[in-house]
Design a protein around this motif. Structure first.
Motif, short mmCIF file in Angstrom:
data_model
loop_
_atom_site.label_atom_id
_atom_site.label_comp_id
_atom_site.label_asym_id
_atom_site.label_seq_id
_atom_site.Cartn_x
_atom_site.Cartn_y
_atom_site.Cartn_z
N SER A 1 44.81 26.15 61.68
CA SER A 1 43.96 26.85 62.63
C SER A 1 42.48 26.58 62.39
O SER A 1 42.08 26.15 61.31
N GLY A 2 41.67 26.87 63.41
CA GLY A 2 40.23 26.72 63.26
C GLY A 2 39.66 25.74 64.26
O GLY A 2 40.33 25.28 65.18
N ASN A 3 38.38 25.46 64.08
CA ASN A 3 37.64 24.57 64.96
C ASN A 3 37.22 23.31 64.23
O ASN A 3 37.00 23.33 63.02
N LYS A 4 37.11 22.25 64.99
CA LYS A 4 36.56 21.00 64.47
C LYS A 4 35.67 20.40 65.53
O LYS A 4 36.08 20.30 66.69
N GLU A 5 34.47 20.03 65.14
CA GLU A 5 33.51 19.50 66.09
C GLU A 5 33.16 18.05 65.77
O GLU A 5 33.02 17.67 64.61
N ASP A 6 33.03 17.25 66.83
CA ASP A 6 32.62 15.86 66.67
C ASP A 6 31.80 15.48 67.89
O ASP A 6 32.35 15.18 68.95
N GLY A 7 30.49 15.54 67.73
CA GLY A 7 29.61 15.23 68.85
C GLY A 7 29.79 16.22 69.98
O GLY A 7 29.69 17.43 69.79
N ARG A 8 30.12 15.73 71.17
CA ARG A 8 30.30 16.60 72.33
C ARG A 8 31.70 17.22 72.38
O ARG A 8 31.99 18.00 73.28
N PHE A 9 32.55 16.88 71.46
CA PHE A 9 33.94 17.32 71.48
C PHE A 9 34.20 18.39 70.40
O PHE A 9 33.76 18.25 69.27
N THR A 10 34.92 19.43 70.80
CA THR A 10 35.35 20.47 69.87
C THR A 10 36.83 20.72 70.06
O THR A 10 37.28 20.97 71.18
N ALA A 11 37.57 20.62 68.97
CA ALA A 11 39.00 20.94 69.01
C ALA A 11 39.20 22.31 68.37
O ALA A 11 38.62 22.61 67.33
N GLN A 12 40.03 23.10 69.02
CA GLN A 12 40.26 24.46 68.56
C GLN A 12 41.76 24.70 68.47
O GLN A 12 42.52 24.32 69.37
N VAL A 13 42.19 25.30 67.37
CA VAL A 13 43.61 25.59 67.17
C VAL A 13 43.77 27.07 66.88
O VAL A 13 43.12 27.62 65.99
N ASP A 14 44.64 27.72 67.62
CA ASP A 14 44.99 29.12 67.39
C ASP A 14 46.49 29.18 67.14
O ASP A 14 47.28 29.25 68.09
N LYS A 15 46.88 29.14 65.88
CA LYS A 15 48.31 29.09 65.56
C LYS A 15 48.99 30.41 65.89
O LYS A 15 50.18 30.42 66.21
N SER A 16 48.28 31.51 65.84
CA SER A 16 48.91 32.80 66.14
C SER A 16 49.35 32.87 67.60
O SER A 16 50.37 33.47 67.93
N SER A 17 48.60 32.20 68.47
CA SER A 17 48.94 32.17 69.89
C SER A 17 49.66 30.90 70.28
O SER A 17 50.04 30.74 71.44
N LYS A 18 49.80 29.98 69.35
CA LYS A 18 50.42 28.68 69.61
C LYS A 18 49.69 27.99 70.77
O LYS A 18 50.30 27.60 71.79
N TYR A 19 48.40 27.83 70.58
CA TYR A 19 47.53 27.37 71.67
C TYR A 19 46.46 26.48 71.07
O TYR A 19 45.82 26.84 70.08
N ILE A 20 46.29 25.28 71.65
CA ILE A 20 45.20 24.42 71.20
C ILE A 20 44.34 24.02 72.38
O ILE A 20 44.83 23.96 73.52
N SER A 21 43.07 23.77 72.10
CA SER A 21 42.12 23.44 73.16
C SER A 21 41.24 22.28 72.73
O SER A 21 40.99 22.08 71.55
N LEU A 22 40.76 21.56 73.72
CA LEU A 22 39.73 20.55 73.52
C LEU A 22 38.61 20.86 74.50
O LEU A 22 38.85 20.96 75.71
#
Lengths: 116, 116
Positions: free
Chosen positions: B53-74
């Motif tokens: 879980s957590g966030n990761k940022e790379d330039g204009r892109f951010t990946a987000q993981v929420d394992k409790s909700s089983k949901y990922i975002s870019l």
């Protein structure tokens, strides 16, 4: 430059014909994979190979065959038994043999196979 | 319920917009999460790779993981016409199944168009 080369870019298959898609990599990667991509569908694993002279079936291996005689090469044959071969085929590789958790998948540029 | 669900779109936004792309999954054993970008008739290229879980940022892109909700975002900030592509989420468990390589499970991809 290191990378994965797939050829040809476009391929046409006649009824009852076997065709072979080429995949070559110069990344010195151990594991190689073949995926099939249909419009609006996710990637589906056809075959994979973790070491030379060894390979395993993926989720949709029926109608396909592979060989792994050299580390750099992993050709895919689409046989006449594959009744719906029209798709975009992607070759990929990972540095390790697919055994470690942080391996990242690198893809070739794909081959579009169509039936005449 | 499919292992990985991804809205295929298409998604069309004006240049400069913030884009949110999402995937949900059902297998709580997934620990490694990836986003691939695929231009038309090309192979996917790895964009973001995150663990747990957590966030990761790379330039204009951010990946987000929420394992409790089983949901990922870019998230894509200040989107550009060159960001127009299909974005595929992918995930894996983080351990090797007996006798085989670790399987990567892909979403179907979301087609994004950024209009100038």
């Amino acid at each position: 430059d290191g990378g994965i080369t797939q050829s040809p870019k476009y391929l046409f298959r006649k009824e009852g014909q076997n065709v072979t898609l080429s995949c070559e990599q110069n990344l010195n990667h151990d594991a190689m994979y073949w995926y099939r991509q249909d419009p609006g569908q996710g990637l589906r694993l056809i075959y994979y190979s973790q070491i030379v002279n060894d390979f395993q079936k993926g989720d949709i291996a029926e109608g396909y065959s592979v060989s792994r005689e050299k580390k750099e090469s992993f050709p895919l044959t689409v046989t006449s038994a594959q009744k719906n071969p029209t798709a975009f085929y992607l070759c990929a590789s990972t540095a390790g043999g697919g055994y470690t958790t942080n391996e990242k998948l690198f893809f070739g540029s794909g081959t579009q196979l169509s039936v005449l | 319920q499919k292992e990985v669900e991804q809205d295929p779109g298409p998604l069309s936004v004006p240049e400069g917009a913030i884009v949110s792309l999402n995937c949900t999954y059902s297998n709580s054993a997934f620990q490694y999460f990836m986003w691939y970008r695929q231009y038309s008739r090309k192979g996917p290229e790895l964009l973001m790779y995150t663990y747990s879980s957590g966030n990761k940022e790379d330039g204009r892109f951010t990946a987000q993981v929420d394992k409790s909700s089983k949901y990922i975002s870019l998230f894509i900030r200040d989107s550009q016409p060159s960001d127009s592509a299909t974005y595929l989420c992918a995930m894996k468990m983080g351990y090797v199944l007996r006798g085989g390589s670790e399987k990567l499970v892909f979403g179907k991809g979301t087609k994004l168009t950024v209009n100038p």
